[in-house]
Design an enzyme around this catalytic site. Structure first.
Site, PDB file in Angstrom:
ATOM      1  N   ASP A  45      85.071  18.302  52.436  1.00 25.56           N
ATOM      2  CA  ASP A  45      84.605  17.102  52.180  1.00 25.56           C
ATOM      3  C   ASP A  45      83.262  17.243  51.444  1.00 25.56           C
ATOM      4  OD1 ASP A  45      83.285  18.079  54.831  1.00 25.56           O
ATOM      5  OD2 ASP A  45      81.738  16.440  54.110  1.00 25.56           O
TER       6      ASP A  45
ATOM      7  N   ASP B 103      87.527  23.378  56.109  1.00 24.95           N
ATOM      8  CA  ASP B 103      86.089  23.208  56.301  1.00 24.95           C
ATOM      9  C   ASP B 103      86.173  22.440  57.928  1.00 24.95           C
ATOM     10  OD1 ASP B 103      83.350  22.457  56.293  1.00 24.95           O
ATOM     11  OD2 ASP B 103      84.134  20.409  55.850  1.00 24.95           O
TER      12      ASP B 103
ATOM     13  N   ASP C 176      79.990  26.391  57.950  1.00 27.87           N
ATOM     14  CA  ASP C 176      78.740  26.668  58.168  1.00 27.87           C
ATOM     15  C   ASP C 176      78.125  26.232  59.551  1.00 27.87           C
ATOM     16  OD1 ASP C 176      76.361  27.880  57.478  1.00 27.87           O
ATOM     17  OD2 ASP C 176      75.738  26.346  55.887  1.00 27.87           O
TER      18      ASP C 176
ATOM     19  N   ASP D 130      76.208  20.172  63.976  1.00 25.99           N
ATOM     20  CA  ASP D 130      74.723  20.451  64.075  1.00 25.99           C
ATOM     21  C   ASP D 130      73.681  19.047  64.452  1.00 25.99           C
ATOM     22  OD1 ASP D 130      74.715  23.001  63.802  1.00 25.99           O
ATOM     23  OD2 ASP D 130      74.326  23.059  61.610  1.00 25.99           O
TER      24      ASP D 130
ATOM     25  N   ASP E 108      83.117  20.346  59.822  1.00 29.13           N
ATOM     26  CA  ASP E 108      82.516  19.303  59.729  1.00 29.13           C
ATOM     27  C   ASP E 108      82.918  18.356  58.794  1.00 29.13           C
ATOM     28  OD1 ASP E 108      80.842  20.465  61.952  1.00 29.13           O
ATOM     29  OD2 ASP E 108      78.999  20.760  60.645  1.00 29.13           O
TER      30      ASP E 108
HETATM   31 MG   LIG Z   1      82.018  19.414  55.964  1.00 33.28          MG
END
Ligand SMILES: [Mg+2]
Ligand SMILES: [Zn+2]
Length: 318
Positions: free
Chosen positions: A205, A33, A123, A44, A35
Site C-alpha cells: 500500500d 507488506d 518495516d 507502530d 501495515d
Molecule cells: Mg504498508
C-alpha cells in the site's frame, strides 16, 4: 554440462547436487507488506498511541519524527517503558488490530489451495508481526518474515534493530530496501532449493512498496491498495517509472483473491496440473501453452541475468 555454462548455473547445479535436490520445482510467490496491507492499521502508531497524548505531542518526540522513523520509535518504546506499559499490554494491543477484510482468508487460500509460497517484507518489527500472525493462526503459511528484528529486554523494554544498513537504494529507507530483500529471496530459493517462481505477486500500500515492484518482471504482478500512496504514485508516474509487472488494484482481500483466481496465467496451470500426469525427467507443464512458454522464456532470461549478477562479479565486461 558444457564448460561454457555460466557461473550461476554451475553454482546452482553444485548446490542442487549437495542437497540431493535434482529436480527443479516451479512455484508461485506472493510477498506481502504488513501495515495497512494485511492489518488495517499501522502497528507502530497503534502502539505509540498507548502513550498519554501530551507525550505524543511533546517536542522531545516530534523533533525525532522528521529525522528517522526508527529513532522515533525507539524513543516511543523508551517512553512506554517509562510509563510502565507492559509487554503484555503491547502484545494485546497488536493482537487486537483488525485484518484488512479478507486477508486472513486470502493468505490461507493462496497457501493451501493455490500452491503459493508466501513471505512478509515489512518495516514494522518481528515482535509485532509474529504476535499478530500467531494469533491469527497464520504462522505455518509463511516461508519467511523479513523485518526489523526485535525483542523485549529483561526489563520489559522493546528493542528494535534495523533489518540491514543500505545506502544504494534511494527509493528505500536505510534500514530496509524491500526490493533488495525480495530479489535476494528469489535468487536464494533458486540457488539453494532449486525453486523457480513463474509468477511473483507483491502486495502493498505504501511508498516503501514502490522499490520492489519496479524490480519485478513482465510475468509478475504489482498489487497496490486502491486509494493509498503506492497506487497513487504508480498511476501518477506510470510512464516515467517503467513498471514491467502487471498492475492489480485491490480494495480488500476478498477482491484481490477474486482477481488472482481469475488470472489466465494461474487458471491454465491449475487445469494442466489437474489433467496432466507428472512427466518423469522434469518436463514442465507450461510447455503445453505457447503464450505461457513465451512469457516464461522472458522470465528465465531475466532470472539467469539476476542469478549470475548475484553469483559474483562478472569476469570480463561483455
Ligand atoms: Mg504498508
Ligand atoms: Zn529499495
Amino acid at each position: 554440462m558444457s564448460s561454457s555454462s555460466s557461473a550461476a548455473a554451475t553454482v546452482s547445479a553444485e548446490v542442487a547436487a549437495n542437497c540431493g535436490l535434482g529436480k527443479q520445482q516451479r512455484r508461485r510467490l506472493a510477498a506481502f507488506d504488513f501495515d495497512h496491507t494485511i492489518v488495517s492499521q499501522n502497528t507502530d502508531t497503534v502502539v505509540r498511541d498507548l502513550l498519554p497524548t501530551e507525550l505524543i505531542t511533546s517536542n522531545a518526540l516530534n523533533r525525532l519524527e522528521n529525522d528517522s522513523w526508527t529513532e522515533y520509535m525507539a524513543e516511543v518504546f523508551r517512553m512506554l517503558h517509562a510509563q510502565q506499559v507492559t509487554e503484555a499490554r503491547i502484545r494485546d494491543t497488536i493482537r487486537g488490530i483488525p485484518e484488512v477484510p479478507g486477508f486472513v482468508r486470502l493468505i490461507k487460500h493462496l497457501h493451501k489451495k493455490l500452491n503459493f509460497d508466501l513471505i512478509i517484507i515489512s518495516d514494522s518489527n518481528s515482535v509485532f508481526i509474529d504476535e499478530w500472525v500467531r494469533a491469527h493462526n497464520l504462522s505455518d503459511c509463511f516461508q519467511a518474515i523479513f523485518t526489523n528484528p526485535a525483542e523485549f529486554d529483561e526489563n520489559g523494554l522493546l528493542l528494535v534493530r534495523p533489518h540491514h544498513q543500505q545506502t544504494d537504494c534511494k527509493l528505500s529507507a536505510s534500514n530496509l530496501c524491500k526490493g533488495r530483500v525480495l530479489e535476494h529471496f528469489v535468487i536464494e530459493q533458486d540457488l539453494r532449493h532449486n525453486i523457480r517462481y513463474d509468477h511473483v505477486f507483491y502486495v502493498g500500500d505504501g511508498n516503501n512498496d514502490i522499490c520492489p515492484v519496479l524490480r519485478q518482471r513482465a510475468c509478475d504482478f504489482a498489487c497496490a491498495r486502491q486509494g493509498f500512496a503506492m497506487e497513487k504514485h504508480l498511476i501518477k508516474n506510470r510512464n516515467k517509472l517503467k513498471l514491467r509487472a502487471n498492475l492489480l488494484i485491490w480494495r480488500n482481500g476478498f477482491e484481490l483473491l477474486e482477481q488472482m483466481s481469475a488470472l489466465p496465467q494461474l487458471q491454465l496451470q491449475q487445469q494442466l496440473k489437474l489433467s496432466m500426469p507428472t512427466v518423469p525427467g522434469g518436463a514442465t507443464v507450461e510447455s503445453q501453452s505457447q503464450s505461457l512458454a513465451l512469457n516464461n522464456a522472458d522470465c528465465k532470461a531475466e532470472m539467469a541475468r539476476r542469478a549470475s549478477a548475484a553469483a559474483g562479479p562478472t569476469q570480463s565486461p561483455q
